[in-house]
Design an enzyme around this catalytic site. Structure first.
Site, PDB file in Angstrom:
ATOM      1  N   ASN A 180      -1.511   5.545   3.178  1.00  0.00           N
ATOM      2  CA  ASN A 180      -1.608   6.197   1.877  1.00  0.00           C
ATOM      3  C   ASN A 180      -2.831   7.106   1.873  1.00  0.00           C
ATOM      4  O   ASN A 180      -3.932   6.668   2.169  1.00  0.00           O
ATOM      5  CB  ASN A 180      -1.730   5.105   0.797  1.00  0.00           C
ATOM      6  CG  ASN A 180      -1.808   5.677  -0.611  1.00  0.00           C
ATOM      7  OD1 ASN A 180      -1.796   6.900  -0.804  1.00  0.00           O
ATOM      8  ND2 ASN A 180      -1.894   4.800  -1.588  1.00  0.00           N
ATOM      9  N   SER A 213       0.844  -1.182   0.000  1.00  0.00           N
ATOM     10  CA  SER A 213       0.000   0.000   0.000  1.00  0.00           C
ATOM     11  C   SER A 213       0.890   1.245   0.000  1.00  0.00           C
ATOM     12  O   SER A 213       1.817   1.357   0.795  1.00  0.00           O
ATOM     13  CB  SER A 213      -0.886  -0.008   1.241  1.00  0.00           C
ATOM     14  OG  SER A 213      -1.630   1.165   1.277  1.00  0.00           O
ATOM     15  N   GLY A 214       0.617   2.139  -0.917  1.00  0.00           N
ATOM     16  CA  GLY A 214       1.387   3.380  -0.983  1.00  0.00           C
ATOM     17  C   GLY A 214       2.624   3.294  -1.861  1.00  0.00           C
ATOM     18  O   GLY A 214       3.385   4.249  -1.979  1.00  0.00           O
ATOM     19  N   THR A 228      -1.428   2.468  -8.251  1.00  0.00           N
ATOM     20  CA  THR A 228      -2.502   3.158  -8.951  1.00  0.00           C
ATOM     21  C   THR A 228      -1.942   4.255  -9.859  1.00  0.00           C
ATOM     22  O   THR A 228      -2.383   4.420 -10.993  1.00  0.00           O
ATOM     23  CB  THR A 228      -3.501   3.724  -7.928  1.00  0.00           C
ATOM     24  OG1 THR A 228      -3.981   2.621  -7.152  1.00  0.00           O
ATOM     25  CG2 THR A 228      -4.665   4.400  -8.598  1.00  0.00           C
ATOM     26  N   GLU A 284      -0.243  -7.590   2.749  1.00  0.00           N
ATOM     27  CA  GLU A 284      -0.405  -6.748   3.936  1.00  0.00           C
ATOM     28  C   GLU A 284      -0.092  -7.528   5.201  1.00  0.00           C
ATOM     29  O   GLU A 284      -0.537  -8.663   5.364  1.00  0.00           O
ATOM     30  CB  GLU A 284      -1.840  -6.210   4.024  1.00  0.00           C
ATOM     31  CG  GLU A 284      -2.145  -5.177   2.968  1.00  0.00           C
ATOM     32  CD  GLU A 284      -3.508  -4.514   3.128  1.00  0.00           C
ATOM     33  OE1 GLU A 284      -4.334  -4.990   3.924  1.00  0.00           O
ATOM     34  OE2 GLU A 284      -3.726  -3.493   2.451  1.00  0.00           O
ATOM     35  N   GLY A 315      -1.495  -4.997  -2.561  1.00  0.00           N
ATOM     36  CA  GLY A 315      -0.315  -5.815  -2.293  1.00  0.00           C
ATOM     37  C   GLY A 315      -0.439  -6.533  -0.960  1.00  0.00           C
ATOM     38  O   GLY A 315      -1.380  -6.324  -0.197  1.00  0.00           O
ATOM     39  N   SER A 326      -5.572   5.595  -0.770  1.00  0.00           N
ATOM     40  CA  SER A 326      -5.430   4.138  -0.822  1.00  0.00           C
ATOM     41  C   SER A 326      -6.619   3.479  -1.522  1.00  0.00           C
ATOM     42  O   SER A 326      -7.773   3.742  -1.183  1.00  0.00           O
ATOM     43  CB  SER A 326      -5.300   3.608   0.604  1.00  0.00           C
ATOM     44  OG  SER A 326      -5.036   2.236   0.580  1.00  0.00           O
ATOM     45  N   SER A 327      -6.331   2.637  -2.494  1.00  0.00           N
ATOM     46  CA  SER A 327      -7.403   1.895  -3.177  1.00  0.00           C
ATOM     47  C   SER A 327      -7.895   0.804  -2.245  1.00  0.00           C
ATOM     48  O   SER A 327      -7.110   0.004  -1.757  1.00  0.00           O
ATOM     49  CB  SER A 327      -6.890   1.224  -4.453  1.00  0.00           C
ATOM     50  OG  SER A 327      -6.022   2.050  -5.160  1.00  0.00           O
TER      51      SER A 327
HETATM   52  P1  ATP Z   1      -2.720   1.341  -2.308  1.00  0.00           P
HETATM   53  O1  ATP Z   1      -2.396  -0.113  -2.308  1.00  0.00           O
HETATM   54  O2  ATP Z   1      -2.910   1.870  -0.924  1.00  0.00           O
HETATM   55  O3  ATP Z   1      -3.823   1.704  -3.219  1.00  0.00           O
HETATM   56  P2  ATP Z   1      -0.839   2.310  -4.283  1.00  0.00           P
HETATM   57  O4  ATP Z   1       0.293   1.363  -4.480  1.00  0.00           O
HETATM   58  O5  ATP Z   1      -1.907   2.287  -5.295  1.00  0.00           O
HETATM   59  O6  ATP Z   1      -1.394   2.120  -2.813  1.00  0.00           O
HETATM   60  P3  ATP Z   1      -0.606   5.064  -5.069  1.00  0.00           P
HETATM   61  O7  ATP Z   1      -1.891   5.556  -4.577  1.00  0.00           O
HETATM   62  O8  ATP Z   1      -0.432   4.788  -6.509  1.00  0.00           O
HETATM   63  O9  ATP Z   1      -0.198   3.767  -4.210  1.00  0.00           O
HETATM   64  O10 ATP Z   1       0.569   6.062  -4.657  1.00  0.00           O
HETATM   65  C1  ATP Z   1       0.573   6.726  -3.416  1.00  0.00           C
HETATM   66  C2  ATP Z   1       1.041   8.150  -3.586  1.00  0.00           C
HETATM   67  O11 ATP Z   1       2.415   8.168  -3.993  1.00  0.00           O
HETATM   68  C3  ATP Z   1       0.325   8.906  -4.695  1.00  0.00           C
HETATM   69  O12 ATP Z   1      -0.843   9.497  -4.214  1.00  0.00           O
HETATM   70  C4  ATP Z   1       1.353   9.943  -5.093  1.00  0.00           C
HETATM   71  O13 ATP Z   1       1.341  11.013  -4.197  1.00  0.00           O
HETATM   72  C5  ATP Z   1       2.667   9.209  -4.898  1.00  0.00           C
HETATM   73  N1  ATP Z   1       3.174   8.634  -6.173  1.00  0.00           N
HETATM   74  C6  ATP Z   1       3.117   7.369  -6.586  1.00  0.00           C
HETATM   75  N2  ATP Z   1       3.692   7.207  -7.789  1.00  0.00           N
HETATM   76  C7  ATP Z   1       4.121   8.419  -8.170  1.00  0.00           C
HETATM   77  C8  ATP Z   1       4.814   8.940  -9.319  1.00  0.00           C
HETATM   78  N3  ATP Z   1       5.174   8.157 -10.325  1.00  0.00           N
HETATM   79  N4  ATP Z   1       5.113  10.253  -9.329  1.00  0.00           N
HETATM   80  C9  ATP Z   1       4.756  11.064  -8.322  1.00  0.00           C
HETATM   81  N5  ATP Z   1       4.123  10.638  -7.212  1.00  0.00           N
HETATM   82  C10 ATP Z   1       3.803   9.335  -7.122  1.00  0.00           C
HETATM   83 MG    MG Z   2      -3.914   2.103  -5.205  1.00  0.00          MG
END
Ligand code: ATP
Ligand code: MG
Length: 760
Positions: free
Chosen positions: A225, A179-180, A184, A454, A452, A228-229
């Protein structure tokens, strides 16, 4: 190694240190003139690059960056790569492929905003937590023209696109990480690239607009996050024969419903609630009797209303616009908002105890009136639904009064169901809007963004499902990168030394075996009227204790050895979450509604209920809707997903979170290492380095490059033609192997041929 223990100050020797005394690389041209470097682990666990001063049979004298000199055991040193390899863009290029070298290489690149690195066929993406100048049309154009070669989501997406067109095989981009970690965001970056390359019909615009909608309804702020999705997502994008996007389809997995009625201190419920309260125009506000977020119990319980840097009202505007784009009518949009308001008001309904058995009646206040109006039902029906349960005893219908906690559960269950139905309905509408007219197989790219692995201090049913899904995905990853790869070498009869890898089949068996696996036992216990979380936990201990991936714990807990580490689950709430019952009374209430959406939801719930199995009877003996258990439904979704993925050529992206603070510029080695280990990145590099990732049948190779031959070949059979091509292009013998049916190449070998072919 313990630095303190070995800390003996020594005079620095002169530079005459003999390189002969060193174990490695006195033949290494890069380091022969310099002091040798090595990795040494400090007591805080971090690795430091140290200079080797002298080595003897069992001990080595090193100097640290702060000038301190230590005598250490040989085993505590790990060879470092020559400086010239600093920051290589594929870990495969490293001479020494050990953990500190990989960590250092990634960090070196990360510090220069190069957040992407290849690990053989896998793309590693490290979350920058800030804007990095790597995206946009200029970059897209450059990757399309192949003017830039550095690893990038664009590059891997480009490969998927090319392979789809070349081979007419469906492709998938599988994004994983904690997560984070950035899954996404990465998925959106890939979608942008596809939209830019395959755009033109306008549908690509719609596809991109599904992101703000699904994020509003399916993402929330967690401690890990801010966005977070709370659901898994597979989007399948279809292309026409000319490579243009023709439509798409979205499948979602296991939305975390509990967040609607309950979330932890400092977290938020789904974004859309806050957006609606902040951004609804006055007329809508009045219609839905909307208040501010603090006035709703479901939102106020976690004491967190806003997210730094986010303007909920502005986000609401974006979502409304996006809903227009995916053709959700204004009327339906209003219905959606009414359902959201109904959920919020449900949380404010309170109960008054009316007797000394703790039975209750609903308080006639603003909450009750608002819900009645928003759902479009009769107020007396609503009161009865929340405080009583109809039951059949023999041939008689009787009505049982609910206690306070039962009434609260009934209320929350209704709120959760409405929200989950709303989410599914929205996805369905989006899919209608994106629908593909005529589908051609072999012309799609699917992007998977799924939660992912947890492991928290307290792990519940949600983590249990999520981690099970990750075991399945990990097996798919292993199969493709290790198993299938090696099986193919063997089948085609080429020389090959087997590489060992972690097989997680044992853990999957623990989950899936019938009748004595975690999922079967959970379902069995869920059908027993007298089953409790405790009897479930005891059954697990009784039947599974001999399984090496399982360990019973004290009280109601058990531990599973996952590929990514051990996780202890607390079974509290498992049965209830797995049964996920909604009383028939609640479904009837919705179907009696005069509004459009509640009626649809009621019939959705009823179709689900017709399916057999779990939850025939509730503890109290009341008649409840019968339906598939949550775990069983999830498992079958997962199987379908795996089947779909198996028919595609996979491309893997592993997202890595460099720190737990969501902050730019901090790279915690330990945290990164643990994630690299979890996802098998090092093994992948090892296998790719020694393997032959590119392959082509003799026929295809001869057909594809045969016309480049300068001299004609005596025999026209594909193998002879192929060999002639290899000779003409001077492909070195160690760079390829000839199998019975295919030619196998080490990475990068086929590039020259492709370039020549494209120029010709
Ligand atoms: P979760 O499992 O909780 O959904 P995730 O893996 O989907 O987490 P994201 O929401 O994609 O995580 O990323 C978390 C934060 O990290 C985003 O809101 C953004 O602020 C930052 N981030 C991620 N990737 C990038 C990137 N390529 N460039 C800039 N910021 C990023
Ligand atoms: Mg996500």
């Amino acid at each position: 190694a313990d630095e303190e223990l070995e800390s003996i100050p020594l005079p620095l020797p002169s530079s005459s240190t003999s390189s002969r005394e060193c174990k490695w690389s006195d033949t290494n041209p890069y380091t022969s003139k310099k002091k040798l470097q090595s990795w040494f682990q400090l007591s805080n666990g971090n690795w430091e690059l140290v200079k080797i001063i002298t080595t003897s049979a069992s001990e080595t004298v090193i100097s640290l960056s702060d000038g301190k000199v230590l005598k250490v055991k040989d085993e505590s040193l790990v060879p470092a790569n020559p400086d010239i390899l600093d920051g290589v863009d594929d870990l495969m290029q490293l001479s020494y492929l050990n953990e500190p070298s990989v960590l250092y290489n990634l960090q070196y690149r990360y510090n220069q905003n190069m957040i992407y690195t290849k690990a053989g066929p896998v793309l590693v993406a490290i979350n920058p937590f800030k804007k990095v100048p790597l995206y946009g049309n200029d970059y897209i154009e450059a990757y399309k023209r192949k003017a830039i070669e550095s690893p990038h989501v664009y590059a891997i997406t480009d490969t998927a696109m090319r392979e789809m067109i070349r081979d007419e095989v469906n492709q998938s981009i599988i994004i994983s990480g904690e997560s984070g970690a950035g899954k996404t965001e990465t998925a959106k970056i890939a979608m942008q690239y596809l939209a830019a390359l395959g755009g033109g019909s306008g549908i690509e615009y719609e596809i991109l607009k599904t992101n703000p909608i699904l994020e509003a309804f399916g993402n929330g702020k967690t401690l890990r996050n801010d966005n977070s999705s709370r659901f898994g997502k597979l989007i399948e994008i279809h292309f026409s024969e000319t490579g243009k996007i023709s439509g798409a389809n979205i499948q979602t997995f296991l939305l975390e419903k509990s967040r609607v009625v309950q979330c932890n201190e400092g977290e938020r419920s789904y974004h859309i609630f806050y957006q609606l309260c902040a951004g609804a125009p006055p007329s809508l506000r009045e219609k839905l009797n909307l208040q501010s977020v603090e006035d709703y119990k479901y939102l106020s319980q976690s004491n967190c209303y806003s997210i730094t840097g986010i303007n909920d009202a502005e986000e609401f505007r974006i979502v409304m616009e996006a809903l227009d784009v995916v053709h959700i009518s204004k009327e339906d949009q209003e219905n959606v908002f009414a359902m959201l308001a109904a959920v919020l008001w449900l949380g404010n309904i309170s109960f008054a105890v009316i007797d000394n058995e703790n039975h209750v009646q609903a308080v006639e206040d603003e909450g009750l009136f608002s819900v009645t109006k928003l759902i479009g039902c009769d107020i007396e029906d609503l009161k009865l639904t929340l405080t009583t349960r109809k039951m059949k005893v023999g041939n008689d219908n009787i009505v049982q009064k609910l206690t306070l906690s039962q009434a609260i559960d009934a209320r929350d269950a209704l709120a959760k169901s409405i929200y989950a139905c709303l989410f599914d309905w929205l996805v369905e509408q989006i899919n209608k809007s994106l629908a593909v007219g005529k589908r051609r197989t072999g012309r799609s790219i699917s992007i998977l963004d799924i939660y992912g692995f947890e492991s928290f201090n307290r792990n519940s049913f949600e983590q249990f499902c999520i981690n099970y899904a990750n075991e399945r995905l990990q097996q798919h990853f292993n199969r493709h990168l290790f198993k299938l790869e090696q099986e193919e070498y063997l089948q085609d009869g080429i020389d090959w030394a087997k590489v060992e890898f972690e097989d997680n089949q044992g853990c999957l068996n623990l989950f899936e075996k019938k009748p004595l696996g975690l999922l079967s036992l959970l379902d069995e216990e869920s059908t027993f009227p007298n089953g409790t979380d405790l009897t479930f936990a005891n059954k697990l201990k009784q039947h599974l204790n001999s399984n090496s991936c399982f360990k019973g714990e004290r009280d109601k807990a058990f531990t599973v050895s996952h590929y990514a580490g051990e996780v202890t689950y607390d079974t509290t709430g498992f049965l209830e979450k797995n049964r996920d019952l909604l009383h028939l009374d609640s479904i009837q209430l919705l179907s009696s509604s005069t509004c459009h959406l509640p009626q649809i939801f009621a019939s959705q719930m009823l179709t689900l209920s017709e399916k057999p199995v779990v939850g025939a009877l509730h503890k109290s003996g009341g008649a409840d809707s019968q339906k598939l258990s949550v775990a069983t439904k999830f498992k079958s979704q997962l199987f379908q997903l795996m089947q779909r993925l198996e028919s595609t050529t996979p491309h893997f992206i592993r997202c890595i979170k460099p720190n737990n603070l969501q902050s730019p510029g901090s790279y915690e080695q330990g945290l990164v290492l643990q994630q690299l280990r979890c996802c098998g990145v090092l093994e992948v590099v090892r296998i790719s380095k020694s393997g032959f990732p590119t392959r082509m049948s003799h026929q295809k190779f001869a057909r594809r490059y045969g016309f480049l031959l300068l001299e004609s070949v005596a025999s026209q059979d594909p193998l002879s033609v192929s060999v002639a091509i290899l000779h003409q292009f001077n492909i070195l013998p160690e760079m390829y192997q000839v199998g019975y049916t295919k030619l196998f190449f080490r990475t990068g070998q086929i590039g020259v041929l492709e370039d020549t072919r494209n120029r010709t």
